[in-house]
Design a protein around this motif. Structure first.
Motif, PDB file in Angstrom:
ATOM      1  N   LEU A  22       8.113  -7.922  -9.778  1.00 51.44           N
ATOM      2  CA  LEU A  22       8.095  -8.783  -8.594  1.00 51.44           C
ATOM      3  C   LEU A  22       7.694  -7.937  -7.397  1.00 51.44           C
ATOM      4  O   LEU A  22       8.367  -6.952  -7.080  1.00 51.44           O
ATOM      5  CB  LEU A  22       9.479  -9.404  -8.364  1.00 51.44           C
ATOM      6  N   LEU A  23       6.610  -8.320  -6.725  1.00 48.73           N
ATOM      7  CA  LEU A  23       6.074  -7.558  -5.597  1.00 48.73           C
ATOM      8  C   LEU A  23       6.302  -8.304  -4.293  1.00 48.73           C
ATOM      9  O   LEU A  23       5.961  -9.488  -4.175  1.00 48.73           O
ATOM     10  CB  LEU A  23       4.574  -7.320  -5.790  1.00 48.73           C
ATOM     11  N   GLN A  24       6.842  -7.613  -3.296  1.00 46.99           N
ATOM     12  CA  GLN A  24       7.084  -8.179  -1.964  1.00 46.99           C
ATOM     13  C   GLN A  24       6.555  -7.192  -0.932  1.00 46.99           C
ATOM     14  O   GLN A  24       6.910  -6.016  -0.957  1.00 46.99           O
ATOM     15  CB  GLN A  24       8.579  -8.449  -1.772  1.00 46.99           C
ATOM     16  N   SER A  25       5.690  -7.661  -0.030  1.00 48.19           N
ATOM     17  CA  SER A  25       5.026  -6.768   0.907  1.00 48.19           C
ATOM     18  C   SER A  25       5.577  -6.936   2.323  1.00 48.19           C
ATOM     19  O   SER A  25       6.624  -7.555   2.539  1.00 48.19           O
ATOM     20  CB  SER A  25       3.514  -7.013   0.878  1.00 48.19           C
ATOM     21  N   TYR A  26       4.860  -6.402   3.309  1.00 51.06           N
ATOM     22  CA  TYR A  26       5.343  -6.396   4.693  1.00 51.06           C
ATOM     23  C   TYR A  26       5.508  -7.818   5.228  1.00 51.06           C
ATOM     24  O   TYR A  26       4.724  -8.714   4.902  1.00 51.06           O
ATOM     25  CB  TYR A  26       4.393  -5.591   5.582  1.00 51.06           C
ATOM     26  N   SER A  27       6.480  -8.009   6.092  1.00 53.59           N
ATOM     27  CA  SER A  27       6.887  -9.350   6.514  1.00 53.59           C
ATOM     28  C   SER A  27       5.813 -10.131   7.256  1.00 53.59           C
ATOM     29  O   SER A  27       5.780 -11.366   7.195  1.00 53.59           O
ATOM     30  CB  SER A  27       8.143  -9.265   7.382  1.00 53.59           C
ATOM     31  N   THR A  28       4.919  -9.446   7.980  1.00 55.41           N
ATOM     32  CA  THR A  28       3.848 -10.138   8.706  1.00 55.41           C
ATOM     33  C   THR A  28       2.513 -10.047   7.963  1.00 55.41           C
ATOM     34  O   THR A  28       1.468 -10.337   8.537  1.00 55.41           O
ATOM     35  CB  THR A  28       3.677  -9.570  10.127  1.00 55.41           C
TER      36      THR A  28
ATOM     37  N   MET B 234      -4.767  -6.447   3.138  1.00 51.72           N
ATOM     38  CA  MET B 234      -4.043  -5.336   2.508  1.00 51.72           C
ATOM     39  C   MET B 234      -3.205  -5.838   1.331  1.00 51.72           C
ATOM     40  O   MET B 234      -3.131  -5.189   0.277  1.00 51.72           O
ATOM     41  CB  MET B 234      -3.155  -4.646   3.534  1.00 51.72           C
ATOM     42  N   LEU B 235      -2.574  -6.972   1.501  1.00 54.84           N
ATOM     43  CA  LEU B 235      -1.778  -7.557   0.427  1.00 54.84           C
ATOM     44  C   LEU B 235      -2.659  -7.872  -0.770  1.00 54.84           C
ATOM     45  O   LEU B 235      -2.306  -7.562  -1.921  1.00 54.84           O
ATOM     46  CB  LEU B 235      -1.081  -8.821   0.922  1.00 54.84           C
ATOM     47  N   VAL B 236      -3.796  -8.501  -0.520  1.00 56.01           N
ATOM     48  CA  VAL B 236      -4.705  -8.864  -1.605  1.00 56.01           C
ATOM     49  C   VAL B 236      -5.155  -7.619  -2.362  1.00 56.01           C
ATOM     50  O   VAL B 236      -5.122  -7.571  -3.601  1.00 56.01           O
ATOM     51  CB  VAL B 236      -5.920  -9.631  -1.047  1.00 56.01           C
ATOM     52  N   LYS B 237      -5.560  -6.588  -1.632  1.00 57.51           N
ATOM     53  CA  LYS B 237      -6.063  -5.370  -2.268  1.00 57.51           C
ATOM     54  C   LYS B 237      -5.002  -4.672  -3.096  1.00 57.51           C
ATOM     55  O   LYS B 237      -5.229  -4.354  -4.277  1.00 57.51           O
ATOM     56  CB  LYS B 237      -6.601  -4.421  -1.196  1.00 57.51           C
TER      57      LYS B 237
ATOM     58  N   HIS C 114       0.830  -1.210   0.000  1.00 57.45           N
ATOM     59  CA  HIS C 114       0.000   0.000   0.000  1.00 57.45           C
ATOM     60  C   HIS C 114       0.867   1.263   0.000  1.00 57.45           C
ATOM     61  O   HIS C 114       0.495   2.278  -0.601  1.00 57.45           O
ATOM     62  CB  HIS C 114      -0.948   0.010   1.202  1.00 57.45           C
ATOM     63  N   ASP C 115       2.035   1.197   0.652  1.00 55.08           N
ATOM     64  CA  ASP C 115       2.937   2.358   0.661  1.00 55.08           C
ATOM     65  C   ASP C 115       3.465   2.652  -0.736  1.00 55.08           C
ATOM     66  O   ASP C 115       3.540   3.813  -1.158  1.00 55.08           O
ATOM     67  CB  ASP C 115       4.104   2.115   1.618  1.00 55.08           C
ATOM     68  N   HIS C 116       3.838   1.616  -1.456  1.00 54.09           N
ATOM     69  CA  HIS C 116       4.335   1.815  -2.821  1.00 54.09           C
ATOM     70  C   HIS C 116       3.223   2.356  -3.721  1.00 54.09           C
ATOM     71  O   HIS C 116       3.472   3.205  -4.579  1.00 54.09           O
ATOM     72  CB  HIS C 116       4.873   0.501  -3.378  1.00 54.09           C
ATOM     73  N   TYR C 117       2.017   1.872  -3.518  1.00 59.30           N
ATOM     74  CA  TYR C 117       0.890   2.325  -4.338  1.00 59.30           C
ATOM     75  C   TYR C 117       0.589   3.798  -4.090  1.00 59.30           C
ATOM     76  O   TYR C 117       0.396   4.571  -5.041  1.00 59.30           O
ATOM     77  CB  TYR C 117      -0.340   1.472  -4.044  1.00 59.30           C
ATOM     78  N   HIS C 118       0.559   4.200  -2.839  1.00 55.65           N
ATOM     79  CA  HIS C 118       0.176   5.570  -2.515  1.00 55.65           C
ATOM     80  C   HIS C 118       1.324   6.577  -2.663  1.00 55.65           C
ATOM     81  O   HIS C 118       1.081   7.749  -2.953  1.00 55.65           O
ATOM     82  CB  HIS C 118      -0.379   5.640  -1.097  1.00 55.65           C
ATOM     83  N   LYS C 119       2.570   6.117  -2.475  1.00 54.36           N
ATOM     84  CA  LYS C 119       3.697   7.043  -2.465  1.00 54.36           C
ATOM     85  C   LYS C 119       4.573   6.988  -3.714  1.00 54.36           C
ATOM     86  O   LYS C 119       5.259   7.970  -4.020  1.00 54.36           O
ATOM     87  CB  LYS C 119       4.578   6.773  -1.240  1.00 54.36           C
TER      88      LYS C 119
END
Length: 303
Positions: A120-126, A137-140, A102-107
């Motif tokens: 290649l997309l990698q999101s928050y560790s938890t 959030m990951l799905v969205k 979400h940070d990459h999308y908004h910022k």
């Protein structure tokens, strides 16, 4: 040893028969495949204060850091592997410490929404910093980012990189996975990425990095608990903070990404692989990690 993996359905979706044939014939004359890595420190490398050598500082001149921070990281390891394999990839990265998609999308959407061949997309560790284990959030945002990349190039392939169990989240009482086996967090994270993959027809599969870590631990190559000391003859996949990866952990990540993206068997890199030598990973350990990555990629849907 085989030069190419044969049991990678997600890779076949990613590349397609024509591209696989082109790779097999040699891609030197073809235009470079453009690749963008989007992620956080699980993509760019170990935190400040970690002992040298540094994956974060590895060969930054070989990749393009869209944020201008001069980071090499896992993308530079991947780039080195592709060069050794005789492949032609133009590699870029955009990373934010401690960020979710979400940070990459908004910022950073204006920075990253370009016509790439592969993202290649990698999101928050938890999965979710406020609600560990929740994949919503990951799905969205993986879906929204995939749509943005497809708007720029309808043929782009978007893949997700599922990350590892954090020792601090498993062995410490305050951890969200405390009391569970060390492998469980990576399995739960993978399920979250699978949900994101299933939710969007524009996403082309999940790269099983966390499960490769699990395999290294289960097979006795890596120690499962850094808090009680590292067993003689085993490696530590975590950095000293027991959160990020060590050079061994990031090397295994890069090997798994390399195999999943290119269809090449990581074992084909061999004992004299350049990045391992430059990072101070001994040949026996490098080849052991290559075997782990290859074994995991041979059954990418195992949890």
């Amino acid at each position: 040893m085989p030069a190419q993996l044969t049991a990678l359905p997600s890779v076949r979706r990613l590349l397609g028969g024509a591209t696989l044939a082109a790779l097999a014939a040699g891609a030197g004359a073809a235009p470079a495949t453009t690749v963008l890595f989007v992620g956080n420190s699980f993509t760019f490398g170990e935190p400040a204060g970690a002992p040298a050598p540094s994956v974060k500082a590895y060969r930054p001149d070989t990749v393009t850091d869209l944020n201008g921070a001069g980071i090499g990281g896992v993308p530079a390891l991947f780039k080195t592997f592709t060069e050794e394999a005789g492949l032609h990839y133009d590699v870029s990265l955009e990373t934010i410490p401690g960020a979710g998609l979400h940070d990459h999308y908004h910022k950073k959407l204006g920075t990253i929404a370009k016509a790439w061949d592969l993202v290649l997309l990698q999101s928050y560790s938890t999965l979710d910093a406020k609600h560990p284990g929740n994949p919503d959030m990951l799905v969205k945002y993986s879906g929204l980012l995939a749509e943005a990349f497809h708007d720029k190039n309808p043929k782009v392939r978007v893949m997700l990189t599922a990350t590892w169990s954090r020792a601090d989240q498993t062995w410490k009482p305050e951890g969200a996975w405390y009391g569970k086996p060390i492998a469980q967090m990576a399995v739960d994270v993978r399920h979250g990425y699978d949900a994101a993959d299933a939710a969007s027809p524009l996403i082309d599969g999940v790269i099983p990095v966390g499960e490769a870590w699990n395999r290294a631990i289960a097979g006795g190559l890596a120690d499962p608990n850094p808090y009680d000391g590292i067993t003689a003859g085993q490696i530590n996949l975590w950095a000293p903070d027991n959160y990020h990866g060590s050079i061994h952990g990031y090397y295994l990540e890069a090997l798994t990404v390399f195999g999943a993206v290119t269809g090449k068997d990581p074992r084909s890199l061999g004992a004299s692989e350049r990045a391992a030598h430059e990072l101070g990973i001994d040949p026996a350990t490098a080849t052991a990690l290559q075997r782990i990555a290859a074994a995991q990629l041979a059954q990418p849907n195992a949890h």
